[in-house]
Enzyme design. Structure first.
Site, short mmCIF file in Angstrom:
data_model
loop_
_atom_site.label_atom_id
_atom_site.label_comp_id
_atom_site.label_asym_id
_atom_site.label_seq_id
_atom_site.Cartn_x
_atom_site.Cartn_y
_atom_site.Cartn_z
N LYS A 54 0.84 -1.20 0.00
CA LYS A 54 0.00 0.00 0.00
C LYS A 54 0.88 1.26 0.00
O LYS A 54 0.62 2.21 -0.74
CB LYS A 54 -0.94 -0.02 1.22
N GLN A 98 -4.59 -2.05 9.46
CA GLN A 98 -4.45 -3.38 8.87
C GLN A 98 -5.03 -4.43 9.82
O GLN A 98 -4.64 -4.52 10.97
CB GLN A 98 -2.96 -3.67 8.59
N ASP A 121 -11.44 2.37 3.93
CA ASP A 121 -11.76 0.95 3.79
C ASP A 121 -13.27 0.76 3.61
O ASP A 121 -13.72 -0.28 3.14
CB ASP A 121 -11.34 0.20 5.06
#
Ligand code: NAP
Length: 295
Positions: A54, A98, A121
């Protein structure tokens, strides 16, 4: 019939190019640089790899990135304090925690603490709710990536019978939700199957578009799919190593047999996988634009 391969590698590359141009335009015209903060707790090697990719993608696209790697014994209060700081930081448009988090940290508390405006997200209940009522700011990355694979491959979703195998909060439910919306690139008739579905075969067999997120290797075989249908395989499984030590991957679909029967199919690797990161970047850029009131 041998299926057309829907290449997530090629489509994600195309979206990356578009994003690169958009990031350059934002910088040139408005002096805006979108920013993403990644938060990793612990040393899980897979999570480290995901965060690393990322950050690398941010660098490639001109997105500012900030990496917060915390030790495995970090407590919930410390993590909440970091989220609070990132919520207030104007350089940061997206916060990516994460998952999974260590078991002593309540994942829900952390996800709820992220400012919904920075929830790139798309997991915060506010954003889940906005998607449900058809007014999303951010679509969750993997399901959005699946929609983009369909749309950019010219697959007609309108009126199509879509069957989703799996009802997780990160893939099954949101992809069903996205594709049932009354809008372009959706308008499908969606059925969601799970482990209590009585006759899975009867559903998969009639799907124009079959999306499989069951988390079981090669669960869907050729006799379970309709001839000429479109198959999107979300699953990723490591099933061994090559002599050179590289991972051998497969999906939830028995690719070799199914590709002989369907019109188009995503491979594993190189299908849904590469789409997730670019959709995260798409959301980060969108967040920066929303924050600045720029279209
Ligand atoms: P998950 O949370 O394990 O959910 C699996 C779902 O599939 C559950 O709803 C389960 O039903 C259902 N299911 C399992 N076996 C079934 C069967 N035989 N028949 C019907 N339904 C069945 O998995 P997930 O997080 O959604 O992930 C699914 C797969 O996608 C995994 O392999 C994961 O690694 C992969 N994935 C890939 C990406 C990517 O970027 N490529 C992103 C996310 C996930 P119940 O609810 O009844 O248990």
């Amino acid at each position: 019939m041998v299926a057309e391969i829907i290449s997530g590698n090629a489509i994600s590359k195309q979206i990356r190019e578009e994003l690169k141009q958009e990031v350059a335009r934002l910088k040139a015209n408005y002096n805006i640089v979108p920013g993403l903060a990644t938060v990793l707790v612990g040393e899980d090697p897979a999570s480290q790899t995901y965060v690393g990719s990322k950050v690398k993608t941010c660098n490639e696209l001109g997105i500012y990135s900030e990496r917060h790697d915390l030790s495995a014994d970090t407590d919930e209060q410390t993590l909440l304090a970091l989220i609070d700081r990132l919520n207030k930081d104007t350089k940061i448009n997206g916060i990516l925690v994460q998952l999974p988090l260590p078991k002593d940290i309540n994942e829900n508390n952390i996800l709820l603490a992220i400012d919904p405006k920075k929830d790139v997200d798309g997991f915060h209940p506010i954003n889940v709710g906005k998607l449900m009522i058809g007014e999303p700011d951010y679509l969750p990355c993997t399901p959005h990536g699946i929609q983009q694979l369909l749309v950019r491959s010219g697959v007609e979703t309108e009126g199509a019978d879509v069957v989703v195998v799996g009802r997780s909060n990160i893939v099954g439910k949101p992809v069903a939700n996205i594709l049932m919306q009354k809008r372009t690139g959706a308008n499908a008739t969606v059925t969601v199957c799970h482990t209590r579905t009585r006759d899975l075969y009867s559903h998969t067999k009639r799907a124009d578009i079959l999306i499989v997120a069951a988390g079981k290797p090669k669960e869907i075989t050729a006799e379970m799919v309709k001839e000429g249908s479109i198959v999107i395989d979300v699953g990723v499984h490591r099933i061994g190593k090559t002599k050179e030590g590289k991972n051998i991957l497969c999906g939830d679909v028995d690719f070799e047999s199914v590709k002989e029967k369907v019109k188009a199919i995503t491979p594993v690797p190189g299908g849904v996988g590469p789409m997730t990161i670019v959709m995260l970047m798409t959301n980060t850029v969108k967040s920066a634009k929303l924050a600045a009131g720029v279209v």
